[in-house]
Motif scaffolding. Structure first.
Motif, mmCIF file in Angstrom:
data_model
loop_
_atom_site.group_PDB
_atom_site.id
_atom_site.type_symbol
_atom_site.label_atom_id
_atom_site.label_comp_id
_atom_site.label_asym_id
_atom_site.label_seq_id
_atom_site.Cartn_x
_atom_site.Cartn_y
_atom_site.Cartn_z
ATOM 1 N N VAL A 79 38.578 44.104 -71.144
ATOM 2 C CA VAL A 79 38.524 42.651 -71.105
ATOM 3 C C VAL A 79 39.212 42.052 -72.321
ATOM 4 C CG1 VAL A 79 36.255 42.504 -72.226
ATOM 5 C CG2 VAL A 79 37.003 40.673 -70.699
ATOM 6 N N ASP A 80 39.165 42.718 -73.470
ATOM 7 C CA ASP A 80 39.867 42.208 -74.652
ATOM 8 C C ASP A 80 41.385 42.234 -74.436
ATOM 9 O OD1 ASP A 80 37.561 41.661 -76.097
ATOM 10 O OD2 ASP A 80 37.471 43.676 -76.952
ATOM 11 N N LYS A 83 42.254 39.271 -72.302
ATOM 12 C CA LYS A 83 42.254 38.002 -73.033
ATOM 13 C C LYS A 83 43.616 37.763 -73.685
ATOM 14 C CE LYS A 83 37.311 38.010 -74.076
ATOM 15 N NZ LYS A 83 36.289 38.133 -75.142
ATOM 16 N N LYS A 84 44.216 38.820 -74.225
ATOM 17 C CA LYS A 84 45.551 38.678 -74.804
ATOM 18 C C LYS A 84 46.570 38.351 -73.727
ATOM 19 C CE LYS A 84 49.119 41.058 -77.463
ATOM 20 N NZ LYS A 84 49.537 42.311 -78.136
ATOM 21 N N GLY A 86 45.927 36.791 -70.998
ATOM 22 C CA GLY A 86 45.677 35.400 -70.649
ATOM 23 C C GLY A 86 46.317 34.429 -71.619
ATOM 24 N N GLU A 87 46.304 34.758 -72.908
ATOM 25 C CA GLU A 87 46.940 33.900 -73.908
ATOM 26 C C GLU A 87 48.442 33.803 -73.674
ATOM 27 O OE1 GLU A 87 45.912 35.595 -77.637
ATOM 28 O OE2 GLU A 87 43.794 35.019 -77.534
ATOM 29 N N THR A 186 41.042 30.676 -70.771
ATOM 30 C CA THR A 186 40.380 30.802 -72.061
ATOM 31 C C THR A 186 39.620 32.118 -72.129
ATOM 32 O OG1 THR A 186 38.330 29.762 -71.326
ATOM 33 C CG2 THR A 186 40.091 28.299 -72.130
ATOM 34 N N SER A 187 39.324 32.558 -73.342
ATOM 35 C CA SER A 187 38.565 33.795 -73.527
ATOM 36 C C SER A 187 37.187 33.712 -72.882
ATOM 37 C CB SER A 187 38.422 34.113 -75.020
ATOM 38 O OG SER A 187 39.668 34.434 -75.587
ATOM 39 N N ASP A 188 36.537 32.545 -72.979
ATOM 40 C CA ASP A 188 35.194 32.391 -72.412
ATOM 41 C C ASP A 188 35.203 32.561 -70.898
ATOM 42 O OD1 ASP A 188 34.133 31.983 -74.897
ATOM 43 O OD2 ASP A 188 34.029 29.797 -74.725
ATOM 44 N N ILE A 190 37.508 34.157 -69.038
ATOM 45 C CA ILE A 190 37.830 35.545 -68.703
ATOM 46 C C ILE A 190 36.608 36.427 -68.915
ATOM 47 C CG2 ILE A 190 39.193 37.542 -69.445
ATOM 48 C CD1 ILE A 190 41.540 35.614 -69.835
ATOM 49 N N ASP A 191 35.853 36.171 -69.987
ATOM 50 C CA ASP A 191 34.580 36.889 -70.197
ATOM 51 C C ASP A 191 33.624 36.660 -69.037
ATOM 52 O OD1 ASP A 191 34.527 38.507 -72.465
ATOM 53 O OD2 ASP A 191 34.208 36.810 -73.808
ATOM 54 N N TYR A 194 34.760 38.693 -66.027
ATOM 55 C CA TYR A 194 34.524 40.128 -66.219
ATOM 56 C C TYR A 194 33.035 40.448 -66.109
ATOM 57 C CZ TYR A 194 34.302 44.718 -68.378
ATOM 58 O OH TYR A 194 34.047 46.053 -68.620
#
Length: 209
Positions: A79-80, A83-84, A86-87, A186-188, A190-191, A194
């Motif tokens: 998931v990390d 996130k990249k 996604g950025e 956003t990271s939130d 995507i979290d 997941y």
């Protein structure tokens, strides 16, 4: 359970110009380090397929209809990593703000195989009425569309083949502008997606460790 290589991804559907994504443009606009190596891998024998563009542990495949950004590190997708990805996808949307958009998807893929001794009967349907005794199913595919929220549909696909079970999650948005798409990267969020896959897998799949 294992994550499937390159399955953690973001797909942007719209009207794209693949010629934009040159080595110089990617280096100047998408790379964290402008000196990072960028590789273009062209398919052999099928000119209809887009090249695989690899940079900074990200895979980009660009066609006139879609951009696909996927995790491409040495280890299994995480998931990390997504996130990249996604950025980078979000930055692309912010740079190409006049691109017509049809929608987007955030995707995850998992597989169960071999001695993991998986019980996935909860996923299956009773097909005894349509498969008579003289038939043997080689592959079973089950697709579901589930309302995740007011503006998000979860497309869930499960494939059974021999001792392999593949489960793909697609969180789909009918977004129509780059700005609408970007707000879901956003990271939130995507979290949240997941974590939803993990909860659903825990509820529906029993593993004998």
């Amino acid at each position: 359970m294992s994550a499937i290589k390159n399955s953690f991804s973001v797909v942007l559907a719209g009207g794209w110009n693949p010629q934009i994504f040159t080595q110089n443009w990617i280096s100047e606009n998408l790379c964290e380090n402008t000196s990072s190596e960028i590789s273009f891998l062209y398919p052999v024998g099928n000119t209809q397929l887009p090249p695989r563009i690899e940079f900074e542990n990200i895979l980009l495949e660009a066609t006139t209809k879609t951009l696909r950004f996927a995790c491409n590190g040495d280890s299994l997708d995480s998931v990390d990593d997504l996130k990249k990805v996604g950025e980078v996808a979000k930055k692309t949307l912010e740079l190409l703000i006049h691109t017509p958009i049809n929608g987007m998807g955030v995707n995850f893929g998992f597989e169960y195989q071999g001695d993991q001794l998986v019980t996935v009967d909860e996923f299956k349907t009773d097909d005894s009425g349509i498969i008579e005794s003289q038939y043997e199913a080689e592959i079973i595919e089950i697709s579901r569309s589930l309302r995740f929220s007011n503006d998000v549909v979860l497309n869930l696909k499960t494939v059974y083949k021999d001792d392999l079970v593949v489960i793909n999650f697609n969180f789909h948005h009918d977004s129509h502008t780059p700005g609408e798409c970007a707000k879901y990267l956003t990271s939130d969020i995507i979290d949240e997606y997941y974590n939803s896959t993990q909860r659903l897998l825990r509820e529906l799949v029993n593993e004998d460790d």
